[in-house]
Scaffold this active site. Structure first.
Site, PDB file in Angstrom:
ATOM      1  N   SER A 127     -46.426  90.641  -2.877  1.00  0.00           N
ATOM      2  CA  SER A 127     -46.343  89.248  -2.434  1.00  0.00           C
ATOM      3  C   SER A 127     -47.637  88.504  -2.687  1.00  0.00           C
ATOM      4  O   SER A 127     -48.729  89.084  -2.630  1.00  0.00           O
ATOM      5  CB  SER A 127     -46.025  89.221  -0.928  1.00  0.00           C
ATOM      6  OG  SER A 127     -46.211  87.932  -0.394  1.00  0.00           O
TER       7      SER A 127
ATOM      8  N   TYR B  36     -47.736  91.188   7.584  1.00  0.00           N
ATOM      9  CA  TYR B  36     -46.895  91.308   6.389  1.00  0.00           C
ATOM     10  C   TYR B  36     -47.744  91.481   5.141  1.00  0.00           C
ATOM     11  O   TYR B  36     -47.509  92.370   4.317  1.00  0.00           O
ATOM     12  CB  TYR B  36     -46.000  90.077   6.251  1.00  0.00           C
ATOM     13  CG  TYR B  36     -45.237  90.014   4.952  1.00  0.00           C
ATOM     14  CD1 TYR B  36     -44.215  90.914   4.684  1.00  0.00           C
ATOM     15  CD2 TYR B  36     -45.539  89.044   3.987  1.00  0.00           C
ATOM     16  CE1 TYR B  36     -43.512  90.863   3.491  1.00  0.00           C
ATOM     17  CE2 TYR B  36     -44.836  88.980   2.798  1.00  0.00           C
ATOM     18  CZ  TYR B  36     -43.829  89.898   2.545  1.00  0.00           C
ATOM     19  OH  TYR B  36     -43.144  89.847   1.356  1.00  0.00           O
TER      20      TYR B  36
END
Length: 336
Positions: A135, A160
């Site tokens: 990501s 995350y």
């Protein structure tokens, strides 16, 4: 090798294959006559029926197999999957910066331990190719934009993001020790048909279509590099075929950063719906800006984004209207 090249007659295991990005990848793999093993646990983060709709056509395909299982359960995966596998495309994860702030332990269990399990699975099955969905959030507060893979100053500011950094590093270990080709693809704000209902573009359009107010975090000046799903799948397919080196980290973005207020204006334009906007405080863990340097993707994968924001949003709006028309009709039939 270019991103349009076919990869025929391979067996590809796709984790998270019933989700937004995963189901689009399965579409493309089946179109090119590959065998697909989809692993998904249908996490209740959002309604299961959404994922079931994503894979409805897949279930009819002779080359498709669904394994409903959790990547945290390595023994179950070993027992249920006996086929030889050419490539693992590991997309399964707990996703989202804001949810991870509320549940950092849960995110670690799925995204770190689950990825460890899939790497162990790859080692045991002697899989040669492992593509990992990372990501843009790993860059965090790095101010050197556009973000380049060569800049190793990662400053993640959410649980995350930290789990994705961990996945990239674990991949390097397994690549070095077990001769596993590992490619980490850093996705930049993916949108398009089947997008998760909690993500900004989908959420905004849903609320706008109902005449409800949309919340903008901060003053609306935050910026994102929005990347259309078809462009992302082009990049993933190229990574599945890639064989020039054993370990790579590659950005997949659109190479353009868009302000939040500009995004809302674009949605208003393509949907012909005016947004009722309100501003609320920023959320901890959110970054101010994402922006991808895609030079490496162009050189390594032949990657070239084909969708500007307006073109991509128009396709998303068309899908949204079609799906919601079908949903409305179904509800009317069920009420009769």
């Amino acid at each position: 090798m270019t991103f349009r090249d076919s990869i025929l007659n391979k067996t590809v295991l796709v984790t998270g294959g019933a989700g937004f990005i995963g189901s689009h990848l399965v579409d493309r793999l089946l179109e090119q006559d590959n065998n697909v093993i989809c692993v998904d646990n249908f996490d209740p983060y959002y309604d299961r029926s959404i994922k079931e709709n994503n894979i409805r056509e897949h279930r009819k395909h002779v080359n498709y197999q669904l394994v409903e299982e959790d990547i945290r359960n390595l023994d179950a995966l070993r027992n249920k999957i006996s086929e030889d596998i050419d490539v693992i495309a590991h997309l399964a994860a707990k996703a989202g910066v804001r949810p991870s702030v509320k549940d950092p332990v849960g995110f670690h269990e799925v995204n770190v331990m689950g990825t460890q399990n899939m790497l162990e699975f790859a080692k045991d099955k002697e899989v040669n190719q492992f593509v990992f969905a990372s990501s843009s959030s790993v860059y965090g507060t790095n101010e050197n934009v556009p973000w380049s893979e060569d800049d190793h100053v990662l400053k993640p500011i959410s649980p995350y993001a930290s789990t994705k950094v961990s996945g990239e590093l674990m991949g390097h270990v397994y690549s070095e020790l077990y001769d596993l080709r590992f490619l980490a693809l850093r996705f930049f704000t993916v949108y398009g048909p089947r997008q998760r209902p909690d993500l900004a573009i989908h959420k905004f359009l849903r609320l706008m279509s109902k005449g409800e107010q949309i919340k903008l975090y901060g003053d609306g000046s935050s910026r994102r590099d929005y990347t259309y799903i078809d462009d992302i799948i082009d990049g993933v397919m190229a990574a599945i075929s890639y064989n020039d080196s054993m370990y790579e980290i590659i950005n997949l973005g659109n190479n353009r950063t868009v302000e939040l207020l500009e995004l809302v204006e674009a949605i208003e334009k393509v949907s012909d719906i005016e947004a009722d906007k309100t501003h609320v405080p920023e959320i901890p863990g959110d970054v101010a800006q994402t922006w991808a340097d895609i030079n490496k993707a162009q050189k390594k994968l032949g990657y070239k984004p084909n969708y500007g924001l307006e073109k991509g949003l128009l396709r998303f709006v068309n899908w949204f209207e079609k799906v919601n028309e079908v949903t409305t009709q179904t509800k009317k039939l069920n009420s009769m």
